[in-house]
Motif scaffolding. Structure first.
Motif, PDB file in Angstrom:
ATOM      1  N   LYS A 146      20.621  -6.677  -9.578  1.00 32.51           N
ATOM      2  CA  LYS A 146      20.457  -6.276  -8.584  1.00 32.51           C
ATOM      3  C   LYS A 146      19.952  -4.710  -7.957  1.00 32.51           C
ATOM      4  O   LYS A 146      19.468  -4.384  -6.744  1.00 32.51           O
ATOM      5  CB  LYS A 146      21.702  -6.564  -7.532  1.00 32.51           C
ATOM      6  N   ARG A 147      20.322  -3.749  -8.859  1.00 36.44           N
ATOM      7  CA  ARG A 147      20.801  -2.232  -8.501  1.00 36.44           C
ATOM      8  C   ARG A 147      19.074  -1.855  -8.692  1.00 36.44           C
ATOM      9  O   ARG A 147      18.389  -2.451  -8.914  1.00 36.44           O
ATOM     10  CB  ARG A 147      21.081  -1.770 -10.043  1.00 36.44           C
ATOM     11  N   ARG A 148      18.658  -1.232  -7.620  1.00 36.07           N
ATOM     12  CA  ARG A 148      17.270  -0.789  -7.156  1.00 36.07           C
ATOM     13  C   ARG A 148      16.617   0.345  -7.843  1.00 36.07           C
ATOM     14  O   ARG A 148      17.872   0.902  -8.925  1.00 36.07           O
ATOM     15  CB  ARG A 148      16.853  -0.712  -5.851  1.00 36.07           C
ATOM     16  N   ASP A 149      15.866   0.089  -8.737  1.00 34.62           N
ATOM     17  CA  ASP A 149      15.182   1.650  -9.913  1.00 34.62           C
ATOM     18  C   ASP A 149      15.124   2.806  -8.700  1.00 34.62           C
ATOM     19  O   ASP A 149      15.372   2.881  -7.811  1.00 34.62           O
ATOM     20  CB  ASP A 149      13.925   1.302  -9.737  1.00 34.62           C
ATOM     21  N   SER A 150      15.823   3.662  -9.124  1.00 41.87           N
ATOM     22  CA  SER A 150      15.603   5.377  -9.166  1.00 41.87           C
ATOM     23  C   SER A 150      14.533   5.548  -7.775  1.00 41.87           C
ATOM     24  O   SER A 150      14.824   5.931  -6.691  1.00 41.87           O
ATOM     25  CB  SER A 150      15.973   6.350 -10.055  1.00 41.87           C
ATOM     26  N   GLU A 151      13.622   4.932  -8.514  1.00 44.90           N
ATOM     27  CA  GLU A 151      11.423   5.782  -7.652  1.00 44.90           C
ATOM     28  C   GLU A 151      11.926   4.727  -6.422  1.00 44.90           C
ATOM     29  O   GLU A 151      11.311   5.219  -5.279  1.00 44.90           O
ATOM     30  CB  GLU A 151      10.511   5.062  -8.376  1.00 44.90           C
ATOM     31  N   GLU A 152      12.598   3.598  -6.058  1.00 41.55           N
ATOM     32  CA  GLU A 152      12.989   3.175  -4.949  1.00 41.55           C
ATOM     33  C   GLU A 152      14.108   3.409  -3.817  1.00 41.55           C
ATOM     34  O   GLU A 152      14.413   4.139  -2.957  1.00 41.55           O
ATOM     35  CB  GLU A 152      13.137   1.667  -5.400  1.00 41.55           C
ATOM     36  N   ARG A 153      15.353   4.111  -5.116  1.00 41.23           N
ATOM     37  CA  ARG A 153      16.622   4.872  -3.976  1.00 41.23           C
ATOM     38  C   ARG A 153      16.023   6.115  -3.752  1.00 41.23           C
ATOM     39  O   ARG A 153      17.251   6.224  -2.981  1.00 41.23           O
ATOM     40  CB  ARG A 153      17.861   4.521  -5.091  1.00 41.23           C
ATOM     41  N   ILE A 154      15.696   6.922  -4.024  1.00 40.98           N
ATOM     42  CA  ILE A 154      15.350   7.847  -3.980  1.00 40.98           C
ATOM     43  C   ILE A 154      14.790   8.005  -2.408  1.00 40.98           C
ATOM     44  O   ILE A 154      15.383   8.917  -1.609  1.00 40.98           O
ATOM     45  CB  ILE A 154      14.335   8.829  -4.876  1.00 40.98           C
ATOM     46  N   PRO A 155      13.293   7.221  -1.503  1.00 43.66           N
ATOM     47  CA  PRO A 155      13.330   7.515  -0.125  1.00 43.66           C
ATOM     48  C   PRO A 155      14.455   7.191   0.722  1.00 43.66           C
ATOM     49  O   PRO A 155      14.372   7.579   1.535  1.00 43.66           O
ATOM     50  CB  PRO A 155      11.909   7.358  -0.298  1.00 43.66           C
ATOM     51  N   VAL A 156      14.827   5.807  -0.359  1.00 43.09           N
ATOM     52  CA  VAL A 156      15.818   5.407   1.319  1.00 43.09           C
ATOM     53  C   VAL A 156      17.368   6.688   1.305  1.00 43.09           C
ATOM     54  O   VAL A 156      18.048   7.011   2.128  1.00 43.09           O
ATOM     55  CB  VAL A 156      16.663   3.769   0.366  1.00 43.09           C
ATOM     56  N   LEU A 157      17.452   7.119  -0.035  1.00 40.02           N
ATOM     57  CA  LEU A 157      18.643   8.425  -0.120  1.00 40.02           C
ATOM     58  C   LEU A 157      18.441   9.187   1.371  1.00 40.02           C
ATOM     59  O   LEU A 157      19.085  10.122   1.434  1.00 40.02           O
ATOM     60  CB  LEU A 157      18.769   8.866  -1.398  1.00 40.02           C
ATOM     61  N   ARG A 158      17.155   9.252   0.637  1.00 46.35           N
ATOM     62  CA  ARG A 158      16.659  11.259   1.845  1.00 46.35           C
ATOM     63  C   ARG A 158      16.990  10.322   3.171  1.00 46.35           C
ATOM     64  O   ARG A 158      17.252  11.582   4.053  1.00 46.35           O
ATOM     65  CB  ARG A 158      15.150  11.433   1.648  1.00 46.35           C
ATOM     66  N   LEU A 159      16.818   9.488   3.333  1.00 46.69           N
ATOM     67  CA  LEU A 159      16.886   8.945   4.655  1.00 46.69           C
ATOM     68  C   LEU A 159      17.859   8.560   5.133  1.00 46.69           C
ATOM     69  O   LEU A 159      18.592   8.861   6.304  1.00 46.69           O
ATOM     70  CB  LEU A 159      16.402   7.465   4.791  1.00 46.69           C
ATOM     71  N   GLU A 160      19.268   8.524   4.372  1.00 46.95           N
ATOM     72  CA  GLU A 160      20.840   8.184   4.382  1.00 46.95           C
ATOM     73  C   GLU A 160      21.265  10.093   4.645  1.00 46.95           C
ATOM     74  O   GLU A 160      21.810   9.778   5.196  1.00 46.95           O
ATOM     75  CB  GLU A 160      21.384   7.819   3.404  1.00 46.95           C
ATOM     76  N   LEU A 161      20.424  11.115   3.806  1.00 51.17           N
ATOM     77  CA  LEU A 161      20.948  12.324   3.873  1.00 51.17           C
ATOM     78  C   LEU A 161      20.679  13.086   5.167  1.00 51.17           C
ATOM     79  O   LEU A 161      21.505  13.502   5.695  1.00 51.17           O
ATOM     80  CB  LEU A 161      20.179  12.832   3.235  1.00 51.17           C
ATOM     81  N   ASP A 162      19.158  11.969   6.227  1.00 51.61           N
ATOM     82  CA  ASP A 162      19.027  12.939   7.227  1.00 51.61           C
ATOM     83  C   ASP A 162      20.060  12.183   7.987  1.00 51.61           C
ATOM     84  O   ASP A 162      19.926  13.153   9.481  1.00 51.61           O
ATOM     85  CB  ASP A 162      17.078  12.592   7.289  1.00 51.61           C
ATOM     86  N   TYR A 163      19.971  11.172   7.901  1.00 49.53           N
ATOM     87  CA  TYR A 163      21.417  10.927   9.004  1.00 49.53           C
ATOM     88  C   TYR A 163      22.423  11.317   9.218  1.00 49.53           C
ATOM     89  O   TYR A 163      22.975  11.229  10.165  1.00 49.53           O
ATOM     90  CB  TYR A 163      21.571   8.796   8.950  1.00 49.53           C
ATOM     91  N   GLU A 164      22.855  10.824   8.243  1.00 45.91           N
ATOM     92  CA  GLU A 164      24.385  12.054   7.863  1.00 45.91           C
ATOM     93  C   GLU A 164      24.058  13.740   8.354  1.00 45.91           C
ATOM     94  O   GLU A 164      25.157  14.097   9.072  1.00 45.91           O
ATOM     95  CB  GLU A 164      24.789  11.972   5.886  1.00 45.91           C
ATOM     96  N   LEU A 165      22.737  14.536   8.254  1.00 48.08           N
ATOM     97  CA  LEU A 165      22.935  15.188   8.738  1.00 48.08           C
ATOM     98  C   LEU A 165      22.696  15.272  10.352  1.00 48.08           C
ATOM     99  O   LEU A 165      23.585  16.232  11.344  1.00 48.08           O
ATOM    100  CB  LEU A 165      21.428  16.128   8.176  1.00 48.08           C
ATOM    101  N   ALA A 166      22.008  14.102  10.999  1.00 52.82           N
ATOM    102  CA  ALA A 166      22.160  14.090  11.961  1.00 52.82           C
ATOM    103  C   ALA A 166      23.871  13.629  12.895  1.00 52.82           C
ATOM    104  O   ALA A 166      24.333  14.250  13.694  1.00 52.82           O
ATOM    105  CB  ALA A 166      20.714  13.286  12.950  1.00 52.82           C
ATOM    106  N   THR A 167      24.469  13.701  11.691  1.00 49.97           N
ATOM    107  CA  THR A 167      25.914  13.171  12.250  1.00 49.97           C
ATOM    108  C   THR A 167      26.258  14.000  12.195  1.00 49.97           C
ATOM    109  O   THR A 167      27.175  14.149  13.245  1.00 49.97           O
ATOM    110  CB  THR A 167      26.181  11.393  11.525  1.00 49.97           C
TER     111      THR A 167
END
Length: 199
Positions: A146-167
């Motif tokens: 079920k775990r996604r590979d790191s190559e798939e996780r990094i772009p999602v992680l960047r979006l989460e970082l941007d969202y949390e910075l905006a919050t």
């Protein structure tokens, strides 16, 4: 444990907390090894005086942790080798250790502080002395699939970082201290995950 007369560490990666790092420095001093250190907000340099000369163990500081990465370091000082080996085990680190003993070489593959494979090389002969059995449960297999590979996780992680910075920005404008604290904690977790994935 008799480690042999000469050790070479490859692919060594160990995370220390402050307490464990101090314990390692203390153990080196107790073993009679001269050490000095320099510290900055980003790095911790541990200068170790071995019988081979002075070596600089540079550690990156990340969220209160210290990451020691060494590759191709040769140690014939048994005191330093024993302390480093002890703290790789204690801090659940990773390393490939070559132990030279007379006419043979032992290769120890350490993962999470445990030897998972030991190979003896003597001349052209290679013999597996120990290999840790794999005890994987079906739940662990399903979680891994079920775990996604790191190559798939990094772009999602960047979006989460941007969202949390905006919050966090919105919380600062609104002077919402509770949300500010929560966002800062979440950003620390996301940053650590990003650093681990990109390492």
């Amino acid at each position: 444990m008799n480690l042999g007369s000469e050790l070479e560490y490859d692919n060594l990666a160990v995370w220390f907390d402050r307490l464990t790092l101090h314990a390692m420095v203390h153990a080196l001093v107790e073993a009679g090894v001269s050490v000095t250190w320099k510290e900055s907000p980003e790095q911790f340099h541990l200068l170790v005086n071995t019988t081979d000369g002075r070596t600089d163990w540079c550690m990156q500081r990340l969220n209160g942790s210290y990451k020691l990465q060494l590759n191709g370091i040769l140690l014939s000082d048994s005191r330093v080798a024993a302390v480093l080996y002890q703290f790789i085990e204690q801090a659940k680190g990773h390393a490939v250790i070559r132990i030279r003993k007379n006419d043979r070489i032992l290769m120890k593959h350490i993962h999470y502080g445990e030897a998972v494979r030991i190979v003896e090389i003597k001349g052209a002969e290679k013999k597996v002395i120990y290999e840790k059995s794999c005890n994987v449960t079906m739940d662990q297999v399903i979680a891994a699939l079920k775990r996604r590979d790191s190559e798939e996780r990094i772009p999602v992680l960047r979006l989460e970082l941007d969202y949390e910075l905006a919050t966090l920005y919105d919380a600062m404008i609104a002077e919402d201290l509770g949300q500010m604290k929560q966002s800062k904690e979440r950003l620390k977790q996301l940053r650590r995950e990003m650093l681990l994935l990109e390492a």
